[in-house]
Motif scaffolding. Structure first.
Motif, mmCIF file in Angstrom:
data_model
loop_
_atom_site.group_PDB
_atom_site.id
_atom_site.type_symbol
_atom_site.label_atom_id
_atom_site.label_comp_id
_atom_site.label_asym_id
_atom_site.label_seq_id
_atom_site.Cartn_x
_atom_site.Cartn_y
_atom_site.Cartn_z
ATOM 1 N N GLU A 7 0.830 -1.206 0.000
ATOM 2 C CA GLU A 7 0.000 0.000 0.000
ATOM 3 C C GLU A 7 0.865 1.257 0.000
ATOM 4 O OE1 GLU A 7 -2.575 1.590 -1.067
ATOM 5 O OE2 GLU A 7 -3.728 -0.103 -0.273
ATOM 6 N N LEU A 57 -3.868 4.071 -1.961
ATOM 7 C CA LEU A 57 -4.786 3.983 -0.832
ATOM 8 C C LEU A 57 -6.079 4.740 -1.115
ATOM 9 C CD1 LEU A 57 -5.269 2.839 1.968
ATOM 10 C CD2 LEU A 57 -4.281 4.928 2.933
ATOM 11 N N ILE A 79 -2.538 -3.261 6.587
ATOM 12 C CA ILE A 79 -1.828 -2.209 5.871
ATOM 13 C C ILE A 79 -0.624 -1.815 6.710
ATOM 14 C CG2 ILE A 79 -1.958 0.174 5.012
ATOM 15 C CD1 ILE A 79 -4.987 -0.261 4.697
#
Length: 434
Positions: A202, A209, A259
């Motif tokens: 990410e 994102l 994440i």
């Protein structure tokens, strides 16, 4: 951003009859008209990307047929995005360039009088017969710069969308199946997290994102909501189900370890390279990565799947060829656009990991390319292209990135992020619509 409203009833590869071989760009008159001239061209595709490969061939064809010389200058996406308004209003403007589509980008430049309307060229070359209505949405803008109606200001020759890329070897190692629902996706991510593996590559300082955030909102949305968000058909409630779910889920996934905490300082390139290097089992991003993954991933096999359980995903026609008002050779620019729409150039896009908009299906031979195009067609067939989160306003790309960084950092709560984004969105839309 790599960034429609109307349903495409047939697959994108069958859109329109390709009859451009006898149109404009390929005859003796064209060659005579271009002899000794120079076409100044900018784009931001790498020479190994599907579009870069195809357009290099288009340049060679153009120079051979017209006698003109192409003066190509590669500019990065960010260079063009941040300097276009100044450069295109000067004698430094190229004759043709690749530009991002949407209200805040091409629409803004069109409303400022910096782009040439292309209606006459569209009629002359028949590009409208090649591009399905959904793909035309982002090519046309009204006097306020709002997409979907008005004059043509650009011509896309490829499509794009956002999907999951996954490491097949890591999925097999940890006994994870390709998910078919959001619930199964979260179970899969928890399986990786429990094993000490962060599931998602990410980046929060650039688009990845923000696109995931928008996808989460889309999983609770319908076309009416998208039209309100993107086309200002109605007010958008940033405390409503769609956006609340998106922001709260990003926060929950971050807290759960899905994440990485360092995503706030990472760019798209960082996340993509980390996936290439086998550091993460999944990466949710655009079709523009497909060719690079095909050519650069060596240690594992990768596959793709659409966001599970959602009817819509970020996506649209691709970035467009536009012709600045200050172009010195707009006629040559139109001839070049026409060449990029030919079946042989479209086939190069399709066989090198891109999504062509006007190719002959029989010309697409690569298996991974067929899978990519099939995913795109699936979205088209269910009216699933929902554009991109930053399109509504000129500043929302930066606004969204900043808000999500604060969300991951814990300096703003989900409710505070939604309030901040809602005000920035409303102010930006007001600037466009008056």
């Amino acid at each position: 951003m790599r960034n429609s409203r109307l349903q495409i009833g047939t697959t994108v590869l069958v859109v329109g009859a390709l009859a451009l071989a006898a149109c404009g760009g390929g005859g003796d008159d064209a060659a005579a008209g271009g002899e000794g001239d120079t076409l100044r061209l900018w784009h931001f595709e790498s020479d190994t990307s599907a579009m870069g490969i195809a357009w290099e061939e288009a340049i060679a064809t153009f120079e051979e047929e017209t006698g003109a010389t192409v003066e190509f200058e590669e500019r990065s996406f960010e260079q063009i995005r941040t300097t276009a308004s100044q450069v295109l209003n000067s004698d430094e403007a190229p004759d043709i360039l690749e530009y991002n589509k949407g209200n805040a980008t091409a629409g803004l430049l069109a409303s400022q009088g910096l782009l040439s309307p292309l209606d006459d060229a569209v009629e002359e070359y028949g590009w409208d017969s090649q591009l399905a209505p959904a793909l035309q949405t982002t090519a046309r803008y009204d006097e306020s710069g709002i997409m979907g109606s008005g004059s043509w200001y650009g011509v896309p020759n490829y499509g794009e969308f956002v999907e999951f890329y996954y490491n097949e070897d890591m999925f097999a190692e940890y006994g994870v199946e390709v998910p078919t629902s959001t619930e199964e996706l979260e179970v899969a991510m928890q399986t990786f997290a429990d094993a000490g593996v962060t599931p998602l590559a990410e980046a929060a300082s650039e688009y990845p994102l923000g696109q995931l955030w928008y996808q989460l909102a889309l999983s609770k949305a319908d076309r009416e909501w998208v039209d309100s968000y993107q086309l200002y058909a109605d007010d958008v409630d940033f405390t409503g189900e769609q956006i609340s779910y998106a922001t709260e889920t990003v926060k929950a996934w971050s807290d759960a370890g899905y994440i990485s905490s360092d995503a706030t300082g990472l760019a798209a390139e960082d996340a993509g390279v980390a996936f290439i290097d086998g550091e993460y089992p999944m990466f949710y991003s655009g079709s523009w990565w497909h060719n690079r993954f095909t050519t650069e991933i060596e240690g594992f096999e990768f596959g793709t799947f659409l966001y599970p359980g959602a009817e819509m995903s970020p996506g649209s026609a691709g970035n467009m060829w536009v012709i600045p008002v200050e172009a010195r050779n707009p006629e040559l620019a139109a001839q070049f656009i026409d060449i990029t729409m030919r079946p042989e150039i479209q086939a190069l896009i399709g066989n090198n990991g891109g999504v062509p908009v006007a190719a002959d299906p029989a010309d697409i031979e690569d298996e991974k390319s067929q899978e990519l195009i099939e995913n795109f067609n699936t979205l088209n067939e269910r009216d699933g292209l929902a554009f991109y989160p930053d399109w509504p306003t000129a500043t929302f790309y930066d606004d969204l990135n900043a808000g999500l960084q604060e969300l991951l950092n814990g300096t703003l709560t989900p409710a505070e992020v939604n309030e901040q984004l809602g005000q920035q969105y409303a102010d930006g839309v007001a600037d466009i619509t008056g």
